[in-house]
Design a protein around this motif. Structure first.
Motif, mmCIF file in Angstrom:
data_model
loop_
_atom_site.group_PDB
_atom_site.id
_atom_site.type_symbol
_atom_site.label_atom_id
_atom_site.label_comp_id
_atom_site.label_asym_id
_atom_site.label_seq_id
_atom_site.Cartn_x
_atom_site.Cartn_y
_atom_site.Cartn_z
ATOM 1 N N ARG A 110 0.834 -1.206 0.000
ATOM 2 C CA ARG A 110 0.000 0.000 0.000
ATOM 3 C C ARG A 110 0.872 1.260 0.000
ATOM 4 O O ARG A 110 0.604 2.205 -0.749
ATOM 5 C CB ARG A 110 -0.928 -0.017 1.212
ATOM 6 C CG ARG A 110 -1.978 1.058 1.204
ATOM 7 C CD ARG A 110 -2.975 0.932 2.354
ATOM 8 N NE ARG A 110 -2.305 0.983 3.651
ATOM 9 C CZ ARG A 110 -2.230 -0.024 4.510
ATOM 10 N NH1 ARG A 110 -2.776 -1.187 4.218
ATOM 11 N NH2 ARG A 110 -1.609 0.101 5.664
ATOM 12 N N GLN A 113 2.380 1.771 -3.428
ATOM 13 C CA GLN A 113 1.382 2.277 -4.368
ATOM 14 C C GLN A 113 1.104 3.756 -4.110
ATOM 15 O O GLN A 113 1.002 4.548 -5.051
ATOM 16 C CB GLN A 113 0.077 1.459 -4.246
ATOM 17 C CG GLN A 113 -0.982 1.855 -5.250
ATOM 18 C CD GLN A 113 -0.542 1.618 -6.683
ATOM 19 O OE1 GLN A 113 0.116 0.635 -6.984
ATOM 20 N NE2 GLN A 113 -0.878 2.526 -7.571
ATOM 21 N N ASP A 114 0.990 4.141 -2.835
ATOM 22 C CA ASP A 114 0.762 5.543 -2.491
ATOM 23 C C ASP A 114 1.913 6.411 -2.978
ATOM 24 O O ASP A 114 1.713 7.503 -3.515
ATOM 25 C CB ASP A 114 0.582 5.720 -0.983
ATOM 26 C CG ASP A 114 -0.728 5.141 -0.470
ATOM 27 O OD1 ASP A 114 -1.616 4.840 -1.294
ATOM 28 O OD2 ASP A 114 -0.851 4.977 0.767
ATOM 29 N N LYS A 115 3.135 5.933 -2.799
ATOM 30 C CA LYS A 115 4.315 6.673 -3.238
ATOM 31 C C LYS A 115 4.308 6.834 -4.758
ATOM 32 O O LYS A 115 4.623 7.906 -5.285
ATOM 33 C CB LYS A 115 5.567 5.938 -2.775
ATOM 34 C CG LYS A 115 6.841 6.708 -2.932
ATOM 35 C CD LYS A 115 8.005 5.949 -2.311
ATOM 36 C CE LYS A 115 9.295 6.725 -2.445
ATOM 37 N NZ LYS A 115 10.427 6.002 -1.863
ATOM 38 N N ASP A 117 1.639 6.805 -6.671
ATOM 39 C CA ASP A 117 0.548 7.728 -6.998
ATOM 40 C C ASP A 117 0.984 9.184 -6.810
ATOM 41 O O ASP A 117 0.678 10.046 -7.648
ATOM 42 C CB ASP A 117 -0.683 7.438 -6.143
ATOM 43 C CG ASP A 117 -1.349 6.124 -6.515
ATOM 44 O OD1 ASP A 117 -1.067 5.584 -7.608
ATOM 45 O OD2 ASP A 117 -2.154 5.623 -5.691
ATOM 46 N N VAL A 118 1.685 9.449 -5.722
ATOM 47 C CA VAL A 118 2.167 10.812 -5.459
ATOM 48 C C VAL A 118 3.161 11.232 -6.538
ATOM 49 O O VAL A 118 3.110 12.360 -7.048
ATOM 50 C CB VAL A 118 2.801 10.905 -4.050
ATOM 51 C CG1 VAL A 118 3.559 12.197 -3.861
ATOM 52 C CG2 VAL A 118 1.736 10.762 -2.989
ATOM 53 N N GLU A 120 3.328 10.093 -9.614
ATOM 54 C CA GLU A 120 2.575 10.269 -10.867
ATOM 55 C C GLU A 120 1.847 11.609 -10.871
ATOM 56 O O GLU A 120 1.843 12.327 -11.888
ATOM 57 C CB GLU A 120 1.583 9.117 -11.043
ATOM 58 C CG GLU A 120 0.759 9.196 -12.307
ATOM 59 C CD GLU A 120 1.588 9.076 -13.578
ATOM 60 O OE1 GLU A 120 1.157 9.646 -14.598
ATOM 61 O OE2 GLU A 120 2.649 8.436 -13.547
ATOM 62 N N ALA A 121 1.236 11.953 -9.724
ATOM 63 C CA ALA A 121 0.526 13.241 -9.630
ATOM 64 C C ALA A 121 1.510 14.394 -9.789
ATOM 65 O O ALA A 121 1.210 15.391 -10.479
ATOM 66 C CB ALA A 121 -0.192 13.337 -8.293
ATOM 67 N N GLN A 124 2.433 14.622 -13.473
ATOM 68 C CA GLN A 124 1.349 15.221 -14.254
ATOM 69 C C GLN A 124 1.265 16.732 -14.021
ATOM 70 O O GLN A 124 1.011 17.499 -14.948
ATOM 71 C CB GLN A 124 0.009 14.550 -13.895
ATOM 72 C CG GLN A 124 -0.112 13.117 -14.343
ATOM 73 C CD GLN A 124 -0.014 12.965 -15.856
ATOM 74 O OE1 GLN A 124 -0.362 13.865 -16.633
ATOM 75 N NE2 GLN A 124 0.518 11.813 -16.273
#
Length: 137
Positions: A110, A113-115, A117-118, A120-121, A124
């Motif tokens: 988890r 995945q959170d890392k 996601d951060v 990727e954000a 972007q």
């Protein structure tokens, strides 16, 4: 005869294992809070002989193992190696340990995945900022 003192999660316990040619004895003694060396010595010299005299034994299986004298240095190395080994635990403790390991793995997954996601954000956001600069805003 072997005495292993370990912490079982709640109390400090001593596991006595005695074996001779024909019989085997295993006894678990609960010390309570962490025992001092003096408490262990009192147990060995005062309580253990009474326990050994009054307890029942089980017939030992001789698997062709012959006891022989061991060099004192080798015996000390074996004792130190045995100290580093974890104490054998019950099935419930093993089950709890397995659940703990599964929770640990899930948490690591988890967090990864959170890392991601951060990251990727953030990527972007940089791309959007880059596009806006190119447009002239």
């Amino acid at each position: 005869m072997k005495l292993t003192v370990y912490f079982d999660g709640t109390f400090w316990c001593g596991l006595v294992e005695a074996q001779d040619q024909k019989e085997s004895l295993v006894y678990k003694h609960t010390f309570g809070p962490e025992p001092k060396d003096q408490d262990i010595m009192i147990f060995i010299h005062q309580q253990l002989p009474k326990i050994l005299a009054s307890s029942q034994t089980v017939k030992a299986e001789n698997n062709g193992i012959v006891e022989r004298k061991i060099n004192p240095k080798r015996r000390q190395r074996m004792i130190n190696r045995a100290k580093r080994q974890p104490v054998v635990s019950t099935k419930s403790q093993l089950a709890l340990q397995e659940v703990h390991q599964l929770n640990k793995k899930a948490k690591q997954k988890r967090q990864k995945q959170d890392k991601a996601d951060v990251a990727e954000a953030k990527f972007q956001q940089k791309q959007l900022k880059k596009q806006q600069k190119k447009k002239g805003h």
